[in-house]
Every structure is written in structure tokens, then in C-alpha cells.
Design an enzyme around this catalytic site. Structure first.
Site, mmCIF file in Angstrom:
data_model
loop_
_atom_site.group_PDB
_atom_site.id
_atom_site.type_symbol
_atom_site.label_atom_id
_atom_site.label_comp_id
_atom_site.label_asym_id
_atom_site.label_seq_id
_atom_site.Cartn_x
_atom_site.Cartn_y
_atom_site.Cartn_z
ATOM 1 N N ASP A 185 -54.005 44.353 -2.727
ATOM 2 C CA ASP A 185 -54.933 44.892 -0.993
ATOM 3 C C ASP A 185 -56.092 44.246 -2.092
ATOM 4 O OD1 ASP A 185 -55.391 47.008 -2.668
ATOM 5 O OD2 ASP A 185 -56.142 47.965 -1.424
ATOM 6 N N HIS A 538 -45.408 41.786 -2.837
ATOM 7 C CA HIS A 538 -46.380 42.546 -2.289
ATOM 8 C C HIS A 538 -47.264 42.180 -2.452
ATOM 9 C CE1 HIS A 538 -47.948 45.600 1.217
ATOM 10 N NE2 HIS A 538 -49.039 45.322 0.469
ATOM 11 N N ASP A 587 -36.646 43.311 -3.787
ATOM 12 C CA ASP A 587 -37.582 41.818 -3.996
ATOM 13 C C ASP A 587 -37.655 41.554 -3.036
ATOM 14 O OD1 ASP A 587 -38.859 40.293 -5.142
ATOM 15 O OD2 ASP A 587 -37.622 38.989 -6.075
ATOM 16 N N GLU A 596 -45.050 46.485 -4.394
ATOM 17 C CA GLU A 596 -46.325 46.066 -5.323
ATOM 18 C C GLU A 596 -46.508 45.820 -6.491
ATOM 19 O OE1 GLU A 596 -49.118 48.188 -2.364
ATOM 20 O OE2 GLU A 596 -51.073 46.805 -3.371
#
Ligand code: 9MR
Length: 617
Positions: A185, A538, A587, A596
Site C-alpha cells: 500500500d 501483493h 503466489d 504482501e
């Protein structure tokens, strides 16, 4: 013809067909000539099986029998262990065979981790906020990108949160540019920033204190691939300073009163927190982050969300105090003005935390993670230890001695500090007291070291209890389990530094072996390293699996790893109840609880890679 062209076009990139898994598992980077050499095999046989080691020419160079470990809860397998540590000849193309089963070819090499330590550090440059990522510093041109959040200026969140709690906001803005994005993020979190920057700086401080010139030289000015590569300062310190700029900027100016939740409160789904006016001068905001989660993929420069400062917490304030105090002693002669600024910030933060010792990360926000922590004894101890090591001031010494965690190790000492993580930082204080020159009595420093060594002994006992031989024995694998394992490897590394006992170094190798492929998924959890590396993290920019115009990840990025305890993403939900702890992983970029990446996970990868790559003095 078309099919051939297509195969060729994709060969070697993230969407290429994957190498199949094998039954014989070992570190996919290879094994060290002088180090332990272990491979694991899942096999139902109840009796030992003969194994053969062949060299590249196919000649048998060693033989033996497997050790039947038996049923292993963490992997869910019946495991055999193969130990050929006695074989010490360098070379490529070795293969192990057991009956008809054959390992992939692997190398035995003197030093394995030079490229990994550089790339694991490169992760941080590539997650920088506020600066363009330049093609000349990255591994492939498509990894370059424009600056994200070039000026990251924000005011305090002043709306209703997810539960309808209305936050009062504040009458100021802070320019908290720079820093690293936390993970997949675009949030920047003081709590997680503290441990991450500490871990990088500890690589430098340890090498400086112990006189490990090769490690210092590896990151000297010009060695890194960063814009500050010609400023006369270690590139490792330059990288850490980018984050310190952000941490320092998150501190609240003098004279500010904010409406904050005081003490732990449990308002329930629709309940309201009691907010009280508090003198917040010197505290640090918990994070600077988007109001809403952006879509994945989104390049940092394309983020259109409003960013806010989220309410200050005692934990964030102590993270700032600890990291800035550590920085103050490291930059003391390198940049005295910066050092003084760091010490002033650390001193003010510490005083603010003492004044407001119970302001927890409460509230439920829609565009960032919580990093909420209800036990701050360890944050207080860590910050006190850093300030004491830097200043020697009696007030810190008194507070240190009063802490139940004084000199404790992760699993030993008066009150063990627990496995190292963003929310469990007590051991970092003990590491600093054990390593950095300070005014404690020699016997106390010896106790700090002894407690770290005794914790390492527990970790070795854990390794003996595991089919895959890794120094970690949790019944459930937590979010970011690979970082828990690598933080243990860091403690094992320090135990070796302090004792010279090779069993501790071997334990650190066992941890790295697991992360790089000696695991039931036959998976290297680090991009670009090994035959079956993680490919699809991620991450909002390294998002090629989600959308082809985004880049695949660079090499040197660690997956959080198996997570059997909070299986909350769409991929993990499907696996619930159907995976052994070490196999609750996929994965897949959508698997944010498993795959992540994060600064506090790549930091111990970097620490351990740099440590393993250090030549013996
Ligand atoms: O690493 C964090 C993990 O320990 C927590 O269980 C999890 C849920 O609260 O959050 C993790 O941290 C995430 C953070 O909140 C937001 N950025 C991504 C982090 C890694 O997944």
C-alpha cells in the site's frame, strides 16, 4: 510459429511457466562450502533411505542414509532429513538422489549472499516516496517510475471513521515527505518505520562496533544504487536517512492540543470513543495514509486519494524516540547537525510519551492498516535503551533499571520480550545495550549478551523439533511469518558474534535455507533468487500479474510467507482448514495476508543476508 514466438517473448519474465516442485528440498541459492548442508524429503518410508550426492559429471561424491524425522505438524508431511555437511568441495551442478527422486542441480560456494544483500537493500530505494525511481538505479527499465507523493503534506483526519467515530482534526499540516511506502500500500507508518530503520541501522552499527570492515565497505558511498551515491556518506546510512526524514516530520509541533482517546477503550462496532483534550506536543502521528484503499494496481504517482495524518499514539512516539536516538549516535561525527536534530526529536518524543503513556491506535480507518498495540512496555524499554546508549543520562538509566524487560532476550531473562516484530520491540533494546558502547556495568552488558545467547539456544531447540529444521516452532504461522523466522536468524547471528559458537551460525543458515527453498512448497520466498522464486507479490506497482502494463517485481523482495492464523483475503479464505501452517501460502497478488511485501520484512532479510555474506575476520 506464433506459439514459439509467444513462448520466447515471455521467457524469463514473471508470466513464464514455472519450474515444477521437487520432493527433495534445499536452499535454491546453494549451500556454503564450510556451512551446514541439509536437504529435506517428504516420503512415507518409516525407515532410513539411502541418498547419493553426485557432482556435475555425474560421479558419486558422497553417500549416506536419511534420518527419519517422521510426522511434522508444521509442514503436514512425513519428513526425512539428509545431512551432508561433511562434504566441503565447491562446485556447480551437484544433485542429490534418493531412489528415483532427484533434486534440482545446486551449487556449493564459498559466499552466496552478495547479490541478495544488495538487492534486499535495493527494495528500500524502490519503495521510496517523494522521489522518482530512476532507471539507472534499478534492475530493469520498467521498474523506473515517477515520484509518488512528491510533497506529502497533510492535516489530521477530521471526519467520521468506519465505525462512525468523528475525529476532531487539527489546526496544522505537516510536510512528511520522503520515507518508504510500508508495503503493498501507499501508507507510511511510524510504528513500522521504527523497527525497519532500526534494523538497517543496526547492520551498520554492529559492523562499526565489531570492526567488520568488509560489511562497512560493502555499503560505502558509491556502492549502493541510489542518488546519494557520491555524498561521502555510507549508502546504507543514506537509505535509512530517507526514512528518518519522514519519521522526524511526523512529530507534532510544540503547543498543540488534540482530542485523543486516553487509555485502552473498547467501544464495540458502533460505539464511540471518549476523546479528551491532550497536550500532544512532541508526539508522533501513527501514520500518513490514504483515506481509502486505492485499487491494485496503482502506481504511487497516480494515487488521487486524500491523505491524512492519523491520530498520534504513544507507540508511534516511542518508535520515533528510539529510531531518532539510535540515529543521533550513528551520525554524531558524520553529520553533527543532523545528529543534534535527531537527539532533540528523540528527547521531546520520549518526554511526550511519558506524559501521555496510554494513547493507543484506536479507530477503524478505511484506507490503512492499524498497527495497533495494546502493550507498550516493550516500546518504552526500547526507546529508553536507545536514549541511554546515546546519552548516558541518569534519568534513562533509572528508567531502564525499572523496566521488567531490563536486559531480557526474546525468550529469556526476567521477562522475555517475545519474538521480534513491529509490535514486539523489547529485544531491540537489549541488542543495543549488548552491542553499542554504553555506561552499564560490564556484568550487565554480559547479561544482555547472555540473554540473547540463551534465546538463541531456545531457537536451536525449536529447530530440532521441526521436520524442516528451521529455528521456529509456532503452532500457527502468523502474518509475515518469514520475518519472524529471519528476526530469529538475526538473534542467532548476534549470538554467534558474542560467543563464536558455530551452532548459532548454523541455525541462522537453517532459517535462510527455509526462506530460500527448504520448505514443503519448494519455494524461494525471495523474488529473483532460486529456481522457484515468488513472482506475484501483493504490491500496487509491482503488479504485473494484475495488469500487464505494470512491472514484475525486482529481485530481492521477500514475501510475508505462510499465514495460517489470519486467513482473511479471498485466496486464503479458500484454503482455510485445508493447509498445514507452512503451506498456507499462494503466489497470488490477491493474497494480501500471505504474499504482501513490507519494509519490516525485507529489513531482517537484508540483515541476515549481509551477516551471512560477511567474511570471517
Ligand atoms: O504486518 C502486519 C500484521 O502483523 C498484522 O497482523 C496485519 C493486520 O493488522 O497488518 C500487517 O501490516 C500491514 C499494515 O497494516 C498495512 N500495510 C501492509 C502491512 C503488511 O501486510
Amino acid at each position: 510459429m506464433a506459439a514459439i514466438a509467444l513462448t520466447f517473448a515471455f521467457a524469463g519474465d514473471a508470466l513464464a511457466a514455472e519450474e515444477p516442485a521437487r520432493e527433495i528440498r534445499l536452499n535454491q541459492l546453494g549451500l556454503e562450502v564450510a556451512g551446514p548442508k541439509r536437504a529435506m524429503l517428504a516420503h512415507p518410508s518409516m525407515t532410513p533411505l539411502p541418498w547419493t550426492l553426485r557432482d556435475a559429471k555425474g560421479e558419486t561424491v558422497a553417500r549416506g542414509r536419511t534420518r527419519v524425522f517422521g510426522d511434522d505438524a508444521a509442514s503436514g508431511e512425513h519428513v526425512h532429513q539428509i545431512d551432508f555437511s561433511g562434504f566441503r568441495k565447491a562446485g556447480d551442478g551437484y544433485r542429490l538422489t534418493v531412489g528415483a527422486l532427484e533434486s534440482r542441480p545446486f551449487a556449493i560456494d564459498g559466499r552466496l549472499y552478495g547479490a541478495l544483500k544488495a538487492d534486499a537493500l535495493g527494495f528500500f530505494y524502490q519503495n521510496r516516496s517523494g522521489i522518482p525511481i530512476e532507471a539507472r538505479f534499478v534492475q530493469r527499465p520498467d521498474l523506473a517510475r515517477p515520484a509518488g507523493h512528491a510533497q506529502d503534506r497533510a492535516t489530521c483526519f477530521n471526519k467520521a471513521d468506519e465505525r462512525g467515530q468523528v475525529w476532531a482534526g487539527c489546526d496544522y499540516t505537516l510536510d512528511a515527505s520522503h520515507g518508504w511506502y510500508d508495503a503493498g500500500d501507499h501508507g507510511k507508518y511510524v510504528v513500522n518505520g521504527g523497527i525497519s530503520v532500526w534494523t538497517l541501522l543496526n547492520v551498520h552499527e554492529r559492523a562499526a562496533v565489531l570492526g567488520r570492515t568488509a560489511t562497512l565497505a560493502a555499503f560505502a558511498d558509491g556502492k549502493g544504487r541510489i542518488p546519494e551515491d557520491a555524498n561521502g556518506v555510507s549508502d546504507l546510512l543514506d537509505e535509512a536517512r530517507w526514512e528518518l526524514d519522514f519519521l522526524l516530520a511526523m512529530q507534532i509541533p510544540a503547543g498543540k492540543t488534540l482530542e485523543l482517546p486516553v487509555e485502552m477503550q473498547h467501544p464495540g462496532p458502533a460505539g464511540r470513543l471518549v476523546l479528551t483534550p491532550v497536550d500532544a506536543s512532541g508526539m508522533a502521528h501513527q501514520r500518513l495514509a490514504d483515506e481509502h484503499w486505492t485499487a491494485l494496481p496503482t502506481a504511487p504517482a497516480d494515487d488521487r486519494e486524500t491523505r491524512y495524518l492519523y491520530h498520534p499514539t504513544t507507540a508511534a512516539t516511542l518508535n520515533l524516540a528510539a529510531a531518532a536516538a539510535q540515529a543521533a549516535r550513528i551520525w554524531k561525527t558524520i553529520d553533527p547537525a543532523f545528529s543534534a536534530r535527531c537527539l532533540d526529536a528523540a528527547t521531546r518524543a520520549y518526554a511526550a510519551a511519558r506524559r501521555n503513556p496510554e494513547i493507543y491506535a484506536l479507530g477503524a480507518f478505511t484506507g490503512s492498516g492499524g498497527y495497533g498495540d495494546s502493550n507498550l512496555e516493550d516500546e518504552f524499554y526500547w526507546a529508553t535503551a536507545e536514549l541511554y546508549a546515546t546519552t548516558g543520562a541518569p534519568e534513562y538509566e533509572t528508567a531502564l533499571r525499572a523496566s521488567p524487560l531490563f536486559l531480557a532476550g526474546p525468550s529469556t531473562g526476567g521477562k522475555p520480550t517475545g519474538d521480534i516484530s513491529w509490535g514486539s520491540v523489547g529485544a531491540l533494546g537489549t541488542v543495543t545495550l549488548a552491542l553499542a558502547p554504553n555506561g552499564l556495568k560490564p556484568a550487565e552488558i554480559a547479561t544482555a549478551r547472555a540473554n540473547l545467547i540463551a534465546s538463541a539456544d531456545r531457537y536451536l531447540a525449536d529447530a530440532a523439533s521441526q521436520g524442516y529444521g528451521l529455528p521456529y516452532a509456532a503452532a500457527g504461522y502468523p502474518w509475515g511469518s518469514n520475518s519472524s523466522i529471519l528476526n530469529r536468524a538475526m538473534v542467532l547471528g548476534l549470538a554467534y558474534d558474542f560467543s563464536g559458537k558455530s551452532a548459532y551460525r548454523d541455525g541462522a543458515v537453517d532459517a535462510m535455507d527455509y526462506v530460500l527453498g527448504r520448505n514443503p512448497l519448494d519455494r524461494s520466498y525471495v523474488t529473483g533468487f532460486g529456481a522457484r522464486p515468488m513472482l506475484h507479490p501483493h504490491h500496487r506497482f509491482w503488479a504485473r500479474q494484475a495488469e500487464a502494463r505494470y512491472p514484475a517485481p525486482p529481485a530481492g523482495v521477500l514475501s510475508g510467507g505462510p499465514n495460517s492464523t489470519s486467513m482473511g483475503d479471498p485466496v486464503a479464505r479458500e484454503m482455510k482448514g485445508r493447509c498445514a501452517p507452512q503451506t498456507c501460502w499462494s503466489d497470488d497478488y490477491r493474497a494480501f495476508t500471505q504474499n504482501e511485501v513490507a519494509i519490516n520484512w525485507n529489513a531482517p532479510l537484508f540483515w541476515v543476508a549481509a551477516w551471512l555474506d560477511e567474511p570471517a575476520d
